[in-house]
Design a protein around this motif. Structure first.
Motif: not given
Ligand SMILES: Nc1ncnc2c1ncn2[C@@H]1O[C@H](COP(=O)(O)OP(=O)(O)O)[C@@H](O)[C@H]1O
Ligand SMILES: [Mg+2]
Lengths: 325, 363
Positions: A224-225, A227-234, A238, A242-243, A246-247, B73, B81, B87, B89, B99, B102, B150
Motif C-alpha cells: 500500500x505504501x 502504491x500510495x507513493x506511485x499515486x503521489x507521483x513518485x 524515489x 524514499x519509501x 527507509x522502511x 499520478x 487506502x 509512510x 518513517x 506529493x 515531488x 493534492x
C-alpha cells in the motif's frame, strides 16, 4: 576407532545427554524438590516454574562461561605476560604494539576493510535484492549470487587466486591487460590497491547474505505504501530510496553491522592470498603471525580486536532487538 | 471538475475474468459508492480508476480524456487506502507534503496546503508526529489529508473505515460526509461492503455482483425499488424477506398467493395477463411488515424468538432447518409476541414481486 564411529557416538551421547539432562532435571524439580501436591501445592508450582527457566539456561550458561568468559579473561591476563609467559610485563605488549609500524598498517587496513566491505556488500545486496525481485529468472540469479556463501574463505581465496593470477592464460585481469597490449602484473603486489582486491573477495561472499536478508525485508514493505507513493507521483527511484529503503533501515543496519563484525574476524583471505605481505596486513592475520611465536603479543592483538568489535556488536544486538519488536 | 465515464470496462487476471462490461457515467460532484459482497471486484474496479491495475478491456475517460494508459499520478486522482498506507518513517507533515514535493511546489505553497488540510481535519497538533504515535482514526484522517493537499479532481476511498472500531467508524463517516459537503465540486468514489455506509454517504450507489453491475441508483431508489432479489436482499438490514408464491391476479396491481399460510397479498407492481399462475417470490422488508387479522396477508407463522431493541422489536418466525427465518419488525416493545402465531401483511406499495429473480417493476 574410526572417526565415523567416534562422530556417531559423540552425536548420540550429546543428543541423549541433553534429553536426559532436561528430563531428569525437570523430574527432580517437579517430583522431589517442589512436588505438585501436598498442602503447599500452589506455592510449589509457582516456585518450580520460577526455577525452570534456569534449568534450561544452565547448560548454555556453563558452556559460555567455560568457552567464552574464561578464555577472554585468560587472554587479558596472558596479554600482560612476556613471550615465554613467565614474567608479568603489564601493558608492555600493548606499548610495543603501538610502536610497531606493521601493527599500524594492520589497524589502518582493518579500518578500511571495516568501512568498505560492509558498505559494498550491503549496497550490492540491496540493489540485487530489488532488481531480482522483478525478474522472472530472479530466483536463479539469487541462487547464483548466494552460492559463494557456501564456500569457505580459503576456498574462495583459491578461486580468486586464479582471477588475479599473473599468467594471462589464467588470470582474467592480466588477460584483459594482455588484450590491451599491456605487460602482466601481479595485482596483489600493487601497494594500497591490493587491499581492495582482497576486499572484493569478501564482498563477493557477503553480497549473497545481504541480498537474502534484504530481499525478505523488501518484501515486507507494505504494498500500500508503495502504491500510495506511485499515486503521489513518485518514480521508481524515489519509491526505492524514499519509501522502501527507509522502511527497511533497521534491517540494513543489522546486515551492515553483522558484516562489520565478520570483517573484523576474517583472516583467512589475507592469510591465503598474500600472507599479510605487500602492505595487506590486517589485525587478525597480524595476530596469526605471532601466534605460537609470541603468545603474549598475539593475545594482546586479540584483545584489541575484541575491543574494536564490541561497540559494533552491541549496536548490532540493539538494532536486531528493535527489529524484532 | 470531472466526469468519469467507464465504457465496457473489463478486468481479467490471466484467464480469470473478474469484471465484465462495466458501463457507468459519474458526474462531477457525485459521491458514488461501490458496494457488493467481498470479492466481487469493488477494489479492482477502483484500482483500475486509480491506475494501479491495468484495464483489460473497454475505455475509461476523465473529462473526455482516455485514461487507460495514463499513469496514476497524472490522472488527477487521490486515493485513501483501507490500511491508511501512511509512510511510517515520515512525520504527518511529510506524509502530506510528499506529493507536493515531488510536484516541485514551493515551500510556501506546500506549507499552506498542509496547514489548511491539517486545520480541516483537526491534525494541527500532530503534524510533527510519526504515524505510529497516532490512533487509528487520526491515521485515517492523515490519509485523507494526504489526498486533500493534492487538490485532486477525483477522490478514491477503498473501505476507509473498515479498520476502525464501531464508534469511530460512525464519527469518521460523518466527517467524510461533511468533507464532501465542503468540496461540492470534487467527485468521490467510495468502496465499501457495508450497506449502511453506502446508504448514508452515497449520492448514487453502484451494486456490484457477478462480475458486473447489478443496479445503479440513489440509495432510496435501491431501497424502494430494487431491480433484483440480490439487490433487494443486499440493501437493508435485516434483509428483505422473500416468500414463494403464485400470481393469482394480474393488471396494474398484482395479487400473489403465498405458499405458506395460503393468504393473498397485493403489490403495486404491474403484471401482464400471461403472468397469471407464474411462480414468483414476494419481497417484503421486515420494517414494512404489519400484523393483521384480515384474509389478505403474506405470511402466517409462529414467532420463535423476539429481540426487543427498545424502539423496535424484531420477530424471528419459525423456519424449516437450513432456511432463513422470516423476520418482522414492530415499533415498540412486543416481547410477549413470542410463541404467538401471527399473520403478517404489508401495504401494496411496499410489496415487491420478483419473477426469476427479477423485479416486475423493471420489466
Ligand atoms: N492479482 C490478482 N490475481 C488474480 N485474481 C485476483 C487478483 N486480485 C484480485 N483478484 C480476484 O479478483 C476478485 C475481486 O477482488 P477485489 O476487487 O479485491 O474484491 P473486493 O474488493 O470486492 O472484495 C477476487 O475474486 C479476487 O480473488
Ligand atoms: Mg476490497
Amino acid at each position: 576407532m574410526s572417526p565415523l564411529v567416534q562422530g556417531a557416538i559423540t552425536i548420540f551421547v550429546g543428543v541423549f545427554g541433553c534429553v536426559g539432562y532436561f528430563y531428569a532435571a525437570n523430574l527432580l524439580l517437579d517430583k522431589v524438590i517442589y512436588p505438585a501436591k501436598g498442602p503447599n501445592i500452589g506455592r510449589n508450582i509457582n516456585r518450580a516454574n520460577a526455577i525452570r527457566p534456569w534449568l534450561f539456561l544452565l547448560p548454555a550458561i556453563l558452556a559460555l562461561s567455560i568457552y567464552l568468559v574464561y578464555p577472554v579473561i585468560g587472554s587479558l591476563i596472558r596479554s600482560m605476560y612476556n613471550r615465554a609467559g613467565n614474567e608479568f610485563i603489564g601493558l608492555g605488549n600493548y606499548t610495543s604494539l603501538a610502536g610497531d609500524p606493521e601493527f599500524q598498517t594492520a589497524l589502518i587496513n582493518n579500518a578500511l576493510w571495516a568501512l568498505v566491505v560492509p558498505a559494498a556488500a550491503t549496497f550490492f545486496g540491496l540493489v540485487v535484492a530489488q532488481l531480482t525481485d522483478r525478474l522472472s529468472w530472479g530466483n536463479i540469479a539469487k541462487s547464483l549470487i548466494f552460492m559463494p556463501m557456501a564456500i569457505s574463505f580459503v576456498g574462495a581465496s583459491l578461486i580468486w587466486k586464479f582471477v588475479y593470477a599473473g599468467d594471462p592464460d589464467i588470470g582474467i585481469i592480466n588477460a584483459i591487460r594482455d588484450g590491451m597490449g599491456l605487460d602482466p602484473l601481479d595485482p596483489l603486489q600493487l601497494p594500497f590497491w591490493n587491499n581492495f582486491f582482497l576486499m572484493v573477495i569478501l564482498v563477493w561472499i557477503q553480497t549473497g547474505f545481504a541480498m537474502v536478508i534484504l530481499s525478505a525485508a523488501l518484501r515486507g514493505v507494505p504494498e500500500d505504501t508503495i502504491e500510495a507513493a506511485i499515486i503521489d507521483g513518485a518514480g521508481p527511484f524515489r519509491v526505492f530510496f524514499r519509501i522502501k529503503v527507509p522502511q527497511i533501515m533497521g534491517t540494513i543496519v543489522v546486515v551492515w553491522t553483522t558484516i562489520t563484525i565478520l570483517v573484523l574476524k576474517v583472516f583467512d583471505i589475507v592469510y591465503t592470498m598474500t600472507g599479510g605481505n605487500f602492505g595487506t596486513e590486517i589485525l587478525p592475520s597480524y595476530m596469526m603471525s605471532f601466534m605460537f611465536r609470541d603468545d603474549g603479543r598475539a593475545t594482546a592483538v586479540a584483545v584489541v580486536i575484541m575491543i574494536v568489535v564490541l561497540p559494533v556488536m552491541i549496536w548490532n544486538i540493539r538494532q536486531a532487538q528493535k527489529e524484532m519488536r | 471538475m470531472a466526469d468519469l465515464i467507464l465504457k465496457g470496462v473489463a478486468k481479467s487476471y490471466g484467464d480469470v475474468n473478474v469484471l465484465n462490461d462495466i458501463n457507468l457515467d459519474i458526474e462531477t460532484g457525485e459521491l458514488i459508492v461501490f458496494v457488493g459482497p467481498s470479492g466481487c471486484g469493488k477494489s479492482t474496479l477502483l484500482r483500475m480508476v486509480a491506475g494501479l491495475e491495468k484495464i483489460s478491456g473497454g475505455t475509461f475517460t476523465i473529462d473526455g480524456q482516455v485514461m487507460n494508459d495514463v499513469p496514476p499520478s497524472q490522472r488527477g486522482i487521490a486515493m485513501v487506502f483501507q490500511t491508511y498506507a501512511l509512510y511510517p518513517h515520515m512525520t504527518v507533515r511529510d506524509n502530506m507534503a510528499f506529493a507536493l514535493n515531488i510536484a516541485g511546489k514551493s515551500k510556501a505553497e506546500i506549507d499552506e496546503a498542509v496547514n489548511g488540510a491539517a486545520e480541516k481535519l483537526q491534525l494541527k497538533e500532530y503534524l510533527d508526529r510519526l504515524p505510529k504515535a497516532l490512533s487509528g482514526g487520526q491515521r485515517q484522517r492523515v490519509a485523507i489529508g494526504r489526498a486533500i493537499v493534492r487538490d485532486p479532481k477525483v477522490y478514491l476511498f477503498d473501505e476507509p473505515l473498515s479498520n476502525l472500531d464501531a464508534a469511530l467508524r460512525v464519527a469518521t463517516r460523518i466527517e467524510i460526509a461533511q468533507l464532501k459537503e465542503q468540496m461540492p465540486d470534487s467527485t468521490m468514489i467510495y468502496v465499501t461492503h457495508d450497506q449502511v455506509e453506502a446508504m448514508t454517504l452515497a449520492s448514487r450507489i453502484v451494486v456490484l455482483a457477478n462480475k458486473g453491475i447489478a443496479q445503479v441508483g440513489t440509495p432510496l431508489e435501491l431501497y424502494e425499488r430494487p431491480n433484483s432479489e440480490f439487490v433487494a436482499q443486499f440493501i437493508g438490514s435485516p434483509q428483505m424477506n422473500l416468500l414463494a408464491g403464485e400470481i393469482v391476479e394480474t393488471g396494474a396491481q398484482t395479487r400473489v398467493q403465498t405458499d405458506q399460510g395460503g393468504g393473498t397479498i397485493v403489490s403495486d407492481y404491474p403484471s401482464n395477463a400471461d403472468d397469471q399462475g407464474a411462480r414468483v417470490r414476494v419481497g417484503i422488508r421486515p420494517e414494512d411488515m404489519v400484523v393483521t387479522d384480515s384474509a389478505d396477508f403474506a405470511y402466517e407463522g409462529k414467532v420463535a424468538i423476539t429481540e426487543a431493541l427498545g424502539e423496535v422489536t424484531l420477530l424471528y418466525f419459525e423456519a424449516a432447518t437450513g432456511q432463513d427465518p422470516v423476520i418482522g419488525k414492530r415499533p415498540g416493545v412486543h416481547s410477549d409476541d413470542r410463541h404467538k402465531t401471527l399473520r403478517m401483511s404489508a401495504p401494496p406499495e411496499k410489496v415487491h414481486v420478483f419473477r426469476d429473480g427479477v423485479s416486475l417493476h423493471y420489466r
